[in-house]
Design an enzyme around this catalytic site. Structure first.
Site, short mmCIF file in Angstrom:
data_model
loop_
_atom_site.label_atom_id
_atom_site.label_comp_id
_atom_site.label_asym_id
_atom_site.label_seq_id
_atom_site.Cartn_x
_atom_site.Cartn_y
_atom_site.Cartn_z
CD GLU A 1 -7.82 8.13 -5.86
OE1 GLU A 1 -8.55 7.99 -7.10
OE2 GLU A 1 -7.08 7.02 -5.68
CG HIS B 1 -3.55 7.20 -4.43
ND1 HIS B 1 -4.17 7.05 -5.29
CD2 HIS B 1 -2.06 6.90 -4.66
CE1 HIS B 1 -3.41 6.50 -6.35
NE2 HIS B 1 -2.13 6.33 -6.08
CG ASN C 1 -3.91 4.32 -9.83
OD1 ASN C 1 -3.65 5.13 -10.87
ND2 ASN C 1 -3.05 4.26 -8.61
CB SER D 1 -0.83 2.67 -6.44
OG SER D 1 0.08 3.30 -6.47
P1 NAI Z 1 10.21 4.38 -5.33
O1 NAI Z 1 10.54 2.85 -5.82
O2 NAI Z 1 10.51 5.41 -6.61
O3 NAI Z 1 10.58 4.63 -4.03
C1 NAI Z 1 10.31 3.76 -2.82
C2 NAI Z 1 11.13 4.12 -1.90
O4 NAI Z 1 11.04 3.35 -0.60
C3 NAI Z 1 12.83 3.72 -2.16
O5 NAI Z 1 13.58 4.94 -2.03
C4 NAI Z 1 13.08 2.65 -1.12
O6 NAI Z 1 14.35 2.84 -0.78
C5 NAI Z 1 12.01 3.12 -0.20
N1 NAI Z 1 11.82 1.85 1.00
C6 NAI Z 1 11.61 0.67 0.61
N2 NAI Z 1 11.31 -0.10 1.64
C7 NAI Z 1 11.56 0.74 2.95
C8 NAI Z 1 11.41 0.82 4.23
N3 NAI Z 1 10.95 -0.29 4.95
N4 NAI Z 1 11.51 1.98 4.76
C9 NAI Z 1 12.04 3.02 4.31
N5 NAI Z 1 12.16 3.16 3.06
C10 NAI Z 1 11.84 2.18 2.40
O7 NAI Z 1 8.65 4.27 -5.58
P2 NAI Z 1 7.10 5.33 -5.64
O8 NAI Z 1 7.19 5.50 -7.02
O9 NAI Z 1 7.54 6.45 -4.73
O10 NAI Z 1 5.95 4.48 -4.99
C11 NAI Z 1 6.02 4.67 -3.56
C12 NAI Z 1 4.51 4.32 -3.08
O11 NAI Z 1 3.70 5.69 -3.75
C13 NAI Z 1 4.03 3.03 -3.71
O12 NAI Z 1 2.96 2.66 -2.66
C14 NAI Z 1 3.34 3.24 -5.11
O13 NAI Z 1 2.43 2.45 -5.31
C15 NAI Z 1 2.83 4.69 -4.62
N6 NAI Z 1 2.52 5.71 -5.68
C16 NAI Z 1 3.13 5.46 -6.66
C17 NAI Z 1 3.10 6.45 -7.89
C18 NAI Z 1 3.59 6.43 -9.22
O14 NAI Z 1 3.52 7.07 -10.02
N7 NAI Z 1 5.07 5.84 -8.97
C19 NAI Z 1 1.48 7.31 -7.88
C20 NAI Z 1 0.97 7.30 -6.70
C21 NAI Z 1 1.37 6.47 -5.58
#
Ligand code: NAI
Length: 283
Positions: free
Chosen positions: A150, A138, A188, A117
């Site tokens: 994006e 994104h 964002n 993000s």
């Molecule tokens: P989340 O916290 O729900 O999930 C992240 C996952 O990554 C967890 O299941 C964790 O176990 C796993 N993880 C962490 N390190 C790892 C590694 N080295 N190898 C494999 N798995 C690993 O996070 P979320 O919300 O899904 O965000 C993920 C990405 O998407 C971030 O970069 C965030 O900024 C981006 N994003 C999030 C949005 C949102 O609304 N939450 C919207 C758009 C993008």
């Protein structure tokens, strides 16, 4: 046309990306460092598909779509993926470490995309020997419902990579916009200052959380209020984004409210932990 992709990180975003790709007929390898998160993801994807089916909005059959998603905790299985989309936690060191590993594992022309993000694609790409194949892709939350992607280019990303990822976005049924590698890209950059301002307003006692949300919904015509949206995004993710913008722009308007930091320290991360600005434990 892309036929198979890898998705790394099976949290909120990764599971949505995997679902949409499988619905579009692609073979998906879905990885998470945490095996429980993978199991949780497949349960949630099934529920999401069943909901769509029950509303008559699913092309295809739930079980057939699910057979296209292969769960794995082994990164070596990504050696033959055409495109890998990273959706792990919003932490630059973690992402750079993962991209360096993928660079060693994946075929030389595999495109490595990040769903970040806020983190610079140029910084992530610099951890690899193939910065021309590294790009931002994104998605928005919830991925199956949100139309936009994006595509963001780092300083060295090639036109061919941008074109391929734009086509992949369209193959997944999304509308694609392109953005430069500036903190927050487009959406964002505009959204986060509003969410931060809403948290400051609540922290300073300007209004109750319900009235802040109600005012923005009815006064601005937004589908949900900013505190509800912050809970949906995940307060840890929002805090990480604020910190990246604050460092990236050096502008105090991105300084994270202390209340946001306290909530994250307390483990109140929003919907995903059952508590954030609101309590979801009984919902
Ligand atoms: P989340 O916290 O729900 O999930 C992240 C996952 O990554 C967890 O299941 C964790 O176990 C796993 N993880 C962490 N390190 C790892 C590694 N080295 N190898 C494999 N798995 C690993 O996070 P979320 O919300 O899904 O965000 C993920 C990405 O998407 C971030 O970069 C965030 O900024 C981006 N994003 C999030 C949005 C949102 O609304 N939450 C919207 C758009 C993008």
């Amino acid at each position: 046309m892309v036929h198979n992709i890898g998705v790394i990180g099976s949290g909120l975003m990764g599971l949505g990306i995997a679902q949409v790709a499988a619905q579009s007929g692609l073979q998906v390898r879905l990885n998470d460092a945490n095996a429980d998160a993978l199991q949780d993801a497949i349960t949630r994807i099934r529920k999401g598909l069943e909901r769509l089916r029950d509303r008559d909005r699913l092309d295809g059959d739930v079980d057939t779509i699910l057979t296209r998603i292969h769960l794995t905790t082994d990164l070596q299985e990504f050696a033959q993926s055409e495109v890998v989309i990273e959706a792990i936690s919003e932490n630059e060191d973690l992402k750079r470490g993962l991209f360096a590993q993928l660079d060693d594992i994946c075929a030389p022309h595999t495109i490595l995309a990040s769903n970040t993000s806020s983190i610079s694609i140029t910084n992530i790409a610099a951890a690899t020997s193939r910065p021309e194949y590294v790009v931002g892709m994104h998605f928005f939350n919830p991925v199956p419902a949100m139309q936009l992607v994006e595509v963001t280019r780092g300083i060295a990303t090639s036109d061919t990579t941008v074109d391929k990822i734009t086509q992949l976005g369209e193959q997944l049924g999304k509308t694609v916009v392109q953005a430069a590698d500036t903190p927050g890209f487009i959406v964002n950059r505009i959204l986060v200052p509003m969410l931060v301002e809403a948290i400051y307003a609540y922290q300073e006692g300007a209004a109750s959380r319900e009235d802040i949300d109600q005012a923005v919904r009815l006064g601005l015509g937004h589908p949900m209020g900013p505190l509800t949206l912050a809970d949906l995004i995940g307060l840890d993710t929002l805090l990480a984004i604020c910190d990246v913008y604050y460092r990236g722009f050096g502008d105090p308007k991105y300084r994270a409210p202390i209340l946001l930091r306290r909530y994250v320290t307390a483990g109140w991360l929003g919907r995903k932990t059952g508590r954030g600005f609101y309590d979801y434990s009984s919902r």
